[in-house]
Design a protein around this motif. Structure first.
Motif, short mmCIF file in Angstrom:
data_model
loop_
_atom_site.label_atom_id
_atom_site.label_comp_id
_atom_site.label_asym_id
_atom_site.label_seq_id
_atom_site.Cartn_x
_atom_site.Cartn_y
_atom_site.Cartn_z
N ALA A 123 -72.50 -10.98 -68.37
CA ALA A 123 -72.33 -11.73 -67.12
C ALA A 123 -73.17 -13.00 -67.14
CB ALA A 123 -72.71 -10.86 -65.93
N PHE A 124 -74.36 -12.97 -67.77
CA PHE A 124 -75.17 -14.18 -67.88
C PHE A 124 -74.38 -15.28 -68.58
CE2 PHE A 124 -78.96 -11.08 -68.29
CZ PHE A 124 -79.06 -10.98 -66.91
N VAL A 125 -73.72 -14.90 -69.67
CA VAL A 125 -72.95 -15.87 -70.46
C VAL A 125 -71.78 -16.40 -69.64
CG1 VAL A 125 -71.67 -16.24 -72.60
CG2 VAL A 125 -73.63 -14.68 -72.57
N VAL A 126 -71.07 -15.50 -68.95
CA VAL A 126 -69.89 -15.90 -68.17
C VAL A 126 -70.28 -16.87 -67.06
CG1 VAL A 126 -68.12 -15.06 -66.58
CG2 VAL A 126 -68.60 -13.81 -68.69
N PHE A 127 -71.34 -16.57 -66.32
CA PHE A 127 -71.71 -17.41 -65.19
C PHE A 127 -72.29 -18.75 -65.65
CE2 PHE A 127 -72.27 -13.21 -62.78
CZ PHE A 127 -70.95 -13.25 -62.37
N GLN A 128 -73.05 -18.74 -66.75
CA GLN A 128 -73.56 -20.01 -67.28
C GLN A 128 -72.42 -20.88 -67.78
OE1 GLN A 128 -76.37 -18.65 -70.21
NE2 GLN A 128 -78.02 -18.34 -68.73
N ALA A 129 -71.44 -20.27 -68.47
CA ALA A 129 -70.28 -21.03 -68.94
C ALA A 129 -69.44 -21.54 -67.77
CB ALA A 129 -69.43 -20.16 -69.86
N ALA A 130 -69.32 -20.74 -66.72
CA ALA A 130 -68.56 -21.16 -65.53
C ALA A 130 -69.23 -22.33 -64.84
CB ALA A 130 -68.42 -19.98 -64.57
N ALA A 131 -70.55 -22.33 -64.79
CA ALA A 131 -71.26 -23.46 -64.20
C ALA A 131 -71.06 -24.71 -65.05
CB ALA A 131 -72.75 -23.14 -64.06
N GLY A 132 -71.08 -24.56 -66.38
CA GLY A 132 -70.85 -25.69 -67.26
C GLY A 132 -69.45 -26.25 -67.14
N ALA A 133 -68.47 -25.39 -66.89
CA ALA A 133 -67.08 -25.83 -66.72
C ALA A 133 -66.79 -26.25 -65.29
CB ALA A 133 -66.12 -24.71 -67.12
N GLN A 134 -67.80 -26.27 -64.44
CA GLN A 134 -67.70 -26.68 -63.04
C GLN A 134 -66.76 -25.79 -62.24
OE1 GLN A 134 -66.66 -30.85 -63.07
NE2 GLN A 134 -68.72 -31.48 -63.69
N VAL A 135 -66.66 -24.53 -62.66
CA VAL A 135 -65.90 -23.57 -61.87
C VAL A 135 -66.79 -23.00 -60.77
CG1 VAL A 135 -64.57 -21.42 -61.96
CG2 VAL A 135 -64.52 -23.00 -63.89
N LEU A 136 -68.06 -22.82 -61.08
CA LEU A 136 -69.05 -22.32 -60.12
C LEU A 136 -70.06 -23.41 -59.82
CD1 LEU A 136 -69.98 -18.72 -61.38
CD2 LEU A 136 -68.46 -19.31 -59.49
N PRO A 137 -70.44 -23.59 -58.55
CA PRO A 137 -71.57 -24.47 -58.24
C PRO A 137 -72.84 -23.91 -58.87
CG PRO A 137 -70.29 -23.97 -56.26
CD PRO A 137 -69.79 -23.07 -57.34
N ALA A 138 -73.78 -24.79 -59.23
CA ALA A 138 -75.00 -24.35 -59.90
C ALA A 138 -75.77 -23.34 -59.06
CB ALA A 138 -75.88 -25.57 -60.20
N GLN A 139 -75.84 -23.56 -57.73
CA GLN A 139 -76.57 -22.63 -56.87
C GLN A 139 -75.90 -21.25 -56.86
OE1 GLN A 139 -79.38 -23.14 -55.49
NE2 GLN A 139 -79.60 -21.35 -54.16
N THR A 140 -74.56 -21.23 -56.83
CA THR A 140 -73.84 -19.96 -56.84
C THR A 140 -74.05 -19.22 -58.16
OG1 THR A 140 -72.16 -20.89 -55.38
CG2 THR A 140 -71.58 -18.88 -56.57
N ALA A 141 -74.00 -19.96 -59.28
CA ALA A 141 -74.22 -19.34 -60.58
C ALA A 141 -75.62 -18.73 -60.66
CB ALA A 141 -74.02 -20.37 -61.69
N SER A 142 -76.63 -19.46 -60.17
CA SER A 142 -78.00 -18.92 -60.18
C SER A 142 -78.10 -17.67 -59.33
CB SER A 142 -78.98 -19.98 -59.67
OG SER A 142 -79.01 -21.10 -60.52
N LEU A 143 -77.41 -17.66 -58.19
CA LEU A 143 -77.44 -16.51 -57.30
C LEU A 143 -76.81 -15.29 -57.97
CD1 LEU A 143 -78.40 -15.96 -54.37
CD2 LEU A 143 -76.05 -16.33 -53.63
N LEU A 144 -75.66 -15.50 -58.65
CA LEU A 144 -74.98 -14.39 -59.31
C LEU A 144 -75.79 -13.89 -60.52
CD1 LEU A 144 -71.29 -15.68 -59.20
CD2 LEU A 144 -72.26 -13.80 -57.89
N ILE A 145 -76.38 -14.80 -61.28
CA ILE A 145 -77.21 -14.39 -62.42
C ILE A 145 -78.40 -13.59 -61.92
CG2 ILE A 145 -78.77 -15.26 -64.21
CD1 ILE A 145 -76.78 -17.56 -64.63
N GLY A 146 -79.01 -14.04 -60.82
CA GLY A 146 -80.12 -13.29 -60.24
C GLY A 146 -79.70 -11.91 -59.77
#
Length: 603
Positions: free
Chosen positions: A344-367
């Motif tokens: 999930a760390f990889v998925v959410f980081q890649a999603a933030a890089g592809a601008q699918v997830l906002p950076a704040q949302t990605a950090s929240l999900l990773i946390g």
């Protein structure tokens, strides 16, 4: 300390934290994983701040997960893996799709945009392979039905991570032309993936065994260890280059070597590295918990963690009921698969890089994923102490494992129909035996008849030591399962070379495999009883008891001699068939001559 290299300082910090935290955690009954996670929190950015480069450490520590999957692959022969194809793609796809659909629906109901909801659901549907397999290994659950189900689901998740990552560019804010380009790129990546996997499988079949045989011929143990690590590192790097899971590549390499004669040597060499790096992985996860995000939105974080754990738990527990898994094993498997996973760390980081997830949302999900991995071992302790005692009455109670050291001269592994006869004869002769078996129902029945049978898996080195294998004179391997029988023999010959082994062979192939391992006292389980039945048939047809006895003994002698001749060729089917046909013809001619020399029977 200013001139001390960074790697040396960090190594001192990691090892000190682990040495202090893990024994303390285990002494409190919380397990080693909580100790590692607590150590990571203590030395990380939100603790004492001794280590700050968390992502670099996490990437290095993921190699512990890679080594763990390689070790799991070594325990699975290709035939056994093929037999698991339906659970992998059946149960695995049901878990991933079921959890994704439930989480996606929940996110949409709370007003989350569909693209963000889909990515979040896909990432949160994945589980922690590292924690799940570590816990199942510690509890000896992998050989059980729930362990096989959990392993199949985790393996499918490793495969499913690939299309999930490939889907992310299509969910980004790209133009139609760019989406078409993305589809072409994904097709090309899929072709590369298929070619690489096929290359690993074919190359492993043709090259790995000769390569290790050549390296072993150098009789340099450190080079064999280096070659073992080189194999895992090389395949992991190759899989990383083409965008595949490193752990999946290592698993495939392990499966390819599962049938080789170097399996136990590889396990012995890699086990220390696996344990240390896996512990470092859990420390890195603890360091990576972003308490800043948690402090900014504590209630939102709590809602995400509780929400996705509850939804996944409901879906997975429903699956365990449909699979009719044992009552006592359902809660543990449910929790292990409900937590978030390292992918999930990889998925959410890649999603933030592809601008699918906002950076704040990605950090929240990773946390949220990191917090779920942190609280899962605590919940596991609560399940052990509060829930499992209630489940104990729902099925056959599992006896406690053997814990007191034994000193009997004879150790019997397996107390089924074969082991019982051996044990009864030896006990009647006044010879004490230590009997191990892992069938709770059988042990309960044996104890009702007054037999002293201990609960334990004889493939575990710690239980063999407790059972007195180091002091015993004879080990009788009477288990029914062929793979388990061979594993016990391999372990005993490696760890207790002075222990004499008497083994039961289920069939001809099993007999040859035992002889390959140097076990000379092997008995096929149906051979002698079949000869007795044949004697009875001859007597019913009019032959005297002496003639029937002579015929059966002649056949017995010929068969045993033939087996010795066949053993060097049992993997060469053409040669084996030729020798069998020739031996059968010789036996028929010899017995025909003997019948002609014997006087006719009175009428």
């Amino acid at each position: 300390m200013e001139h001390t290299p960074t790697w040396l300082t960090n190594s001192f910090i990691y090892l000190s934290a682990a040495v202090i935290a893990v024994p303390l955690s285990r002494s409190l009954g919380l397990g080693s994983i909580i100790g590692y996670l607590a150590a990571g929190i203590a030395i990380g950015p939100w603790g004492l701040g001794l280590v700050t480069n968390v992502q670099d450490i996490l990437h290095f520590a993921e190699f512990g997960v890679v080594l763990m999957l390689f070790m799991v692959g070594l325990e699975l022969e290709p035939k056994r893996l093929w037999s698991l194809r339906r659970p992998i793609f059946g149960w695995g796809s049901a878990q991933v799709l079921g959890c994704t659909a439930a989480l996606f629906a929940l996110a949409l109901a709370t007003g989350v945009p569909w693209s963000i909801a889909l990515v979040a659901a896909l990432g949160l549907a994945l589980s922690s392979t590292a924690i799940a397999l570590q816990v199942m290994g510690e509890r000896n659950l992998l050989p059980t039905s729930s362990g096989q189900a959990g392993f199949s689901i985790l393996l499918f998740q490793d495969v499913a991570a690939i299309p999930i990552l490939a889907l992310l560019p299509l969910l980004g804010h790209a133009s139609e032309a760019n989406q078409g380009l993305a589809l072409a790129d994904i097709t090309w990546e899929a072709i590369k993936i298929i070619v690489v996997i096929a290359g690993i499988v074919l190359g492993g079949r043709l090259a790995l065994r000769p390569l290790f045989r050549w390296i072993a011929g150098s009789k340099t143990p450190e080079i064999f260890t280096a070659a073992s690590l080189l194999l895992v590192v090389g395949i992991a790097a190759l899989m990383q280059v083409v965008g595949l899971s490193m752990a999946l590549g290592a698993f495939l390499a392990g499966v390819l070597l599962a049938e080789s004669e170097y399996r136990r040597e590889l396990e012995t060499n890699i086990e220390p590295f696996k344990g240390l790096l896996l512990g470092l992985f859990f420390i890195a996860v603890g360091m990576g918990v972003d308490f800043g995000v948690l402090r900014q939105a504590p209630w939102q974080m709590a809602a995400i963690v509780v929400g996705f754990l509850a939804v996944k738990a409901i879906v997975i527990y429903t699956m365990t009921r449909r699979l009719q898994l044992p009552f006592q094993e359902r809660p543990v498997l449910t929790l292990l698969l409900a937590q978030g996973g390292e992918f999930a760390f990889v998925v959410f980081q890649a999603a933030a890089g592809a601008q699918v997830l906002p950076a704040q949302t990605a950090s929240l999900l990773i946390g949220a994923v990191a917090v779920s991995m942190l609280v899962s071992p605590l919940l596991l302790v609560a399940i052990d102490r509060l829930l499992l005692p209630r489940y104990a009455n729902c099925g056959v109670p599992v006896p406690e494992e053997i814990s007191e050291p034994q000193d009997a001269p004879i150790l019997i592994a397996g107390f089924g129909r074969y082991g019982q006869i051996i044990a009864r004869l030896l006990l009647a002769q006044g010879l004490p035996c230590t009997v191990l078996d892992h069938d709770a129902e059988m042990i309960d029945a044996a104890r009702r008849f007054g037999y002293r049978v201990f609960y334990g898996d004889a493939t575990r080195l710690d239980l063999l030591r407790t059972a007195g294998a180091a002091r015993a004179k004879v080990l009788v391997v009477a288990v029914d399962d062929v793979a388990q029988s061979l594993a016990i023999v391999d372990l005993a010959r490696a760890q207790f070379p002075n222990l004499q082994i008497v083994a039961r062979a289920r069939d001809v192939t099993h007999w040859n495999q035992l002889r390959d391992r140097g076990v000379m006292l092997v008995q096929r389980e149906l051979f002698e009883s079949s000869l007795l039945s044949a004697r009875s048939v001859l007597e019913l047809l009019g032959q005297s008891a002496a003639m029937a006895e002579h015929a059966s003994q002649r056949f017995r002698q010929h068969n045993l001699e033939l087996f010795e001749q066949l053993h060097p060729y049992y993997k060469d089917s053409a040669k084996m068939i030729s020798v069998v046909k020739q031996g059968r013809q010789q036996l028929e001619e010899q017995m025909a001559r003997e019948r002609g020399q014997q006087p006719a029977q009175p009428t």
